[in-house]
Design an enzyme around this catalytic site. Structure first.
Site, PDB file in Angstrom:
ATOM      1  N   CYS A 136       6.394   0.016   7.587  1.00  0.00           N
ATOM      2  CA  CYS A 136       5.917   1.117   6.755  1.00  0.00           C
ATOM      3  C   CYS A 136       7.065   1.639   5.898  1.00  0.00           C
ATOM      4  CB  CYS A 136       5.377   2.230   7.662  1.00  0.00           C
ATOM      5  SG  CYS A 136       4.787   3.676   6.761  1.00  0.00           S
ATOM      6  N   LEU A 137       6.769   1.914   4.635  1.00  0.00           N
ATOM      7  CA  LEU A 137       7.796   2.450   3.736  1.00  0.00           C
ATOM      8  C   LEU A 137       8.311   3.805   4.217  1.00  0.00           C
ATOM      9  CD1 LEU A 137       6.181   1.513   0.287  1.00  0.00           C
ATOM     10  CD2 LEU A 137       8.090   0.369   1.443  1.00  0.00           C
ATOM     11  N   HIS A 151      -4.145   1.052   7.775  1.00  0.00           N
ATOM     12  CA  HIS A 151      -2.788   1.609   7.779  1.00  0.00           C
ATOM     13  C   HIS A 151      -2.697   2.786   6.796  1.00  0.00           C
ATOM     14  CE1 HIS A 151       1.745   1.109   7.956  1.00  0.00           C
ATOM     15  NE2 HIS A 151       1.589   1.855   6.873  1.00  0.00           N
ATOM     16  N   GLU A 152      -3.178   2.573   5.575  1.00  0.00           N
ATOM     17  CA  GLU A 152      -3.058   3.624   4.557  1.00  0.00           C
ATOM     18  C   GLU A 152      -3.958   4.819   4.865  1.00  0.00           C
ATOM     19  OE1 GLU A 152      -0.539   3.530   2.715  1.00  0.00           O
ATOM     20  OE2 GLU A 152      -0.103   1.423   3.108  1.00  0.00           O
ATOM     21  N   GLY A 196       0.836  -1.191   0.000  1.00  0.00           N
ATOM     22  CA  GLY A 196       0.000   0.000   0.000  1.00  0.00           C
ATOM     23  C   GLY A 196       0.869   1.238   0.000  1.00  0.00           C
ATOM     24  N   GLN A 240       2.784  10.071   1.442  1.00  0.00           N
ATOM     25  CA  GLN A 240       4.105   9.435   1.522  1.00  0.00           C
ATOM     26  C   GLN A 240       5.006   9.845   0.359  1.00  0.00           C
ATOM     27  OE1 GLN A 240       2.270   5.326   2.282  1.00  0.00           O
ATOM     28  NE2 GLN A 240       4.260   5.212   3.315  1.00  0.00           N
ATOM     29  N   HIS A 263      -2.418   7.246   7.213  1.00  0.00           N
ATOM     30  CA  HIS A 263      -1.515   8.216   6.585  1.00  0.00           C
ATOM     31  C   HIS A 263      -2.265   9.475   6.153  1.00  0.00           C
ATOM     32  CE1 HIS A 263       2.379   6.272   6.381  1.00  0.00           C
ATOM     33  NE2 HIS A 263       1.822   5.149   5.944  1.00  0.00           N
TER      34      HIS A 263
END
Length: 170
Positions: A93-94, A135-136, A45, A50, A139
Site C-alpha cells: 500500500c502506498l 483494497h481501495e 489504485g 490517502q 481505505h
C-alpha cells in the site's frame, strides 16, 4: 499536480469517509491530481483519504505501471455483492511504505458507484481487479492493510515506523 500521500500511522487514514454529494470543479481537480499521483508513484489504485480528502472517491488502473490502459474513477463506490470464496492476496500500500502482507479477499465482487459525469458504474470483478477494488474501498472505511494482519506482524511494522519517524525527527 502530484499530491503527498499520507502514511500510517496518520490518524485521518482511520476515518470513515463521507459520500460525495456533488461533482464540483474542485473535485474534478482532485481527481486529476489523484490520477497523476497514482501513476507517478506506480500505484494501481488510490483512495481520496490517502491524499487527505475524506470523501468516498477512488481512482484505479489495474493494468499496472507499464500499461496504464484501464483507468477508472469511481465516486461513492460500494460493494453490493461478494463471493463466499476467498483468495490469498499479497498486498502492499502506498500509505504503508515497506509493508507487504497476505490478506484473504473475496474472489469476486460487484461494485456500484458513479463516474465524474454522473453516470452509473457497475463493475463485476474477479481476480486482480476484485482485490484492487476491495483494497481501495477499505481505505474509504478507515481500514488499512496493517489492520488486516495479526498482532505480531503489526507490532513489527509499528516498531519499524516508530524508528523511521524518530530518525526523521517527528
Amino acid at each position: 499536480m502530484k499530491l503527498d500521500i499520507l502514511a500510517y500511522p496518520e490518524e485521518s487514514l482511520k476515518e470513515v469517509c463521507s459520500r460525495v454529494e456533488e461533482v464540483t470543479p474542485e473535485l474534478k481537480e482532485i481527481i486529476d491530481n489523484m490520477i497523476e499521483t497514482m501513476y507517478e508513484d506506480d500505484g494501481v489504485g488510490l483512495a481520496a483519504p490517502q491524499v487527505g480528502v475524506q470523501k468516498r472517491l477512488i481512482v484505479i488502473d489495474p493494468s499496472g505501471p507499464k500499461e496504464r490502459t484501464d483507468l477508472q474513477v469511481i465516486i461513492n463506490p460500494e460493494i453490493v455483492e461478494k463471493s463466499s470464496q476467498k483468495v490469498d492476496s499479497e498486498e502492499a500500500c502506498l500509505s504503508c511504505p515497506g509493508f507487504k502482507c497476505v490478506i484473504k479477499r473475496h474472489e469476486t465482487v460487484t461494485v456500484t458507484g458513479t463516474d465524474p459525469e454522473g453516470n452509473d458504474v457497475r463493475i463485476e470483478a474477479d481476480d486482480f481487479l476484485a482485490i484492487v477494488l476491495q483494497h481501495e474501498i477499505d481505505h474509504l472505511d478507515g481500514t488499512l492493510i496493517v489492520d488486516r494482519v495479526g498482532r505480531l506482524k503489526r507490532a513489527m511494522y509499528d516498531k519499524k515506523v516508530k524508528k523511521w519517524l524518530k530518525s526523521a525527527g517527528k
